[in-house]
Design an enzyme around this catalytic site. Structure first.
Site, PDB file in Angstrom:
ATOM      1  N   ILE A 329       0.822  -1.208   0.000  1.00 42.17           N
ATOM      2  CA  ILE A 329       0.000   0.000   0.000  1.00 42.17           C
ATOM      3  C   ILE A 329       0.859   1.262   0.000  1.00 42.17           C
ATOM      4  O   ILE A 329       0.573   2.218  -0.733  1.00 42.17           O
ATOM      5  CB  ILE A 329      -0.970  -0.025   1.201  1.00 42.17           C
ATOM      6  N   HIS A 330       1.916   1.288   0.805  1.00 41.23           N
ATOM      7  CA  HIS A 330       2.793   2.458   0.823  1.00 41.23           C
ATOM      8  C   HIS A 330       3.429   2.669  -0.552  1.00 41.23           C
ATOM      9  O   HIS A 330       3.633   3.810  -0.986  1.00 41.23           O
ATOM     10  CB  HIS A 330       3.871   2.291   1.887  1.00 41.23           C
ATOM     11  N   CYS A 331       3.705   1.585  -1.242  1.00 36.40           N
ATOM     12  CA  CYS A 331       4.388   1.650  -2.543  1.00 36.40           C
ATOM     13  C   CYS A 331       3.549   2.305  -3.633  1.00 36.40           C
ATOM     14  O   CYS A 331       4.107   2.817  -4.613  1.00 36.40           O
ATOM     15  CB  CYS A 331       4.788   0.256  -3.010  1.00 36.40           C
ATOM     16  N   ILE A 332       2.227   2.277  -3.510  1.00 35.27           N
ATOM     17  CA  ILE A 332       1.378   2.803  -4.589  1.00 35.27           C
ATOM     18  C   ILE A 332       0.797   4.174  -4.255  1.00 35.27           C
ATOM     19  O   ILE A 332      -0.009   4.708  -5.011  1.00 35.27           O
ATOM     20  CB  ILE A 332       0.258   1.817  -4.970  1.00 35.27           C
TER      21      ILE A 332
END
Length: 340
Positions: A329-332
């Site tokens: 989630i943090h990556c997107i």
């Protein structure tokens, strides 16, 4: 000009995302397309409960995006290779006099990996800076937003396997990287963790992003991925990261309160050892968007995150389709701080 990267928990103006386009993240079959589009949309809608969301969409995917995304999500059209906005987008910073800046790192497909394409994604940082109205802060180093975690007070966590990666910055030393992080995001204390998680070193990994290993929910406090099963190679990685943090202090000279966050109980998938991690959550205005894995550890992770971010509502989204594609989630997501 002095820039400061604020902590993720400081007030946001909005969140930026990108939508899956043709390629690895979207997948090859209609079922994979639906899974990717649904998961990215679920994250966008979870964030939109708390703050505005803008999604960059490849022109060929606009009709699909409009089908999956609600009308309150803003869409910006731009050519894309992939959909990891944390890495292809800018890192937003604030000046001492309250101006918004956007650091445009060089993006080269996580170290020039042979499966990656980045001719379009390498232009997204500057595009988002322009659309946000921020001042462009150019950087000559290869770096990604997933490779840094900050406390907003000058401390930044990085990994030796990312910023010193021969595929990223082959000619640069630790001192060179630290000087550039000081110039661009106001880092006064750089803590070098030895590496990222094992799966993240594999073919489709980032070579060790810190944002699935450690996060700083508040000054002096660090959340660390804790693989508690000795059969998993990350058992040793977790121990090494915790050992380094025990020997370091933050930018204020304060020792860390280390809070371990259990890894999910799942150890492997069809490709090998997984890097499922609750660390890869995203802090929003009044909330936390957390990864879930339909795992017995989900409940404990939510309790830990709720305690680490008091006063915020923790909303979980099934992140298994994201991790199957190489991230979480943090990556997107990429946050744009509010200018006060």
């Amino acid at each position: 000009m002095t820039w400061r990267m604020p902590a993720e928990g400081e007030l946001h103006e909005r969140t930026w995302m990108a939508y899956p386009s043709e390629g690895y993240s979207l997948g090859d079959t209609p079922e994979e397309h639906h899974e990717a589009r649904t998961t990215w949309a679920e994250v966008a809608h979870a964030v939109a409960r708390f703050e505005p969301v803008t999604v960059v969409v490849d022109p060929g995917q606009v009709s699909a995006a409009e089908e999956y995304l609600s009308a309150d999500i803003d869409i910006v059209e731009a050519p894309l290779n992939d959909a990891w906005m944390r890495d292809i987008g800018p890192t937003f910073v604030l000046s001492e006099d309250g101006r918004l800046g956007g650091v445009d790192w060089i993006f080269n497909g996580w170290g020039g990996q042979d499966w990656a394409q980045w001719d379009k994604d390498s232009k997204i940082g500057a595009l988002v800076v322009e659309r946000s109205g921020a001042e462009l802060v150019d950087s000559p180093i290869v770096n990604e937003g997933g490779g840094i975690q900050v406390d907003g007070l000058g401390t930044v966590l990085v990994t030796e396997t990312v910023q010193l990666d021969p595929g990223r910055n082959p000619e640069l030393s630790k001192a060179d990287i630290e000087a550039e992080l000081a110039r661009t995001i106001g880092a006064t204390k750089v803590i070098w963790l030895p590496r990222g998680l094992t799966r993240d070193q594999d073919t489709y990994g980032t070579r060790g992003h810190v944002d699935i290993v450690a996060a700083i929910p508040s000054p002096g406090v660090v959340l660390v991925h804790d693989q508690r099963n000795p059969e998993h190679p990350d058992f040793e990685v977790s121990k090494a990261v915790i050992d380094v943090l025990k020997q370091t202090t933050d930018a204020r000279g304060e020792s860390w309160e280390i809070i371990t966050v259990p890894a999910p109980t799942v150890l492997r998938d069809d490709e090998g050892f997984v890097d499922y991690s609750y660390i890869n959550h995203f802090v929003v205005n009044g909330g936390v968007i957390a990864c879930s894995f339909d795992d017995p550890a989900d409940e404990e992770a939510v309790a830990i995150l709720s305690a680490a971010y008091p006063g915020r509502t923790v909303v979980s989204v099934d992140a298994r389709p994201l991790f199957a594609r190489g991230g979480g989630i943090h990556c997107i997501t990429q946050h744009q701080p509010a200018v006060r």
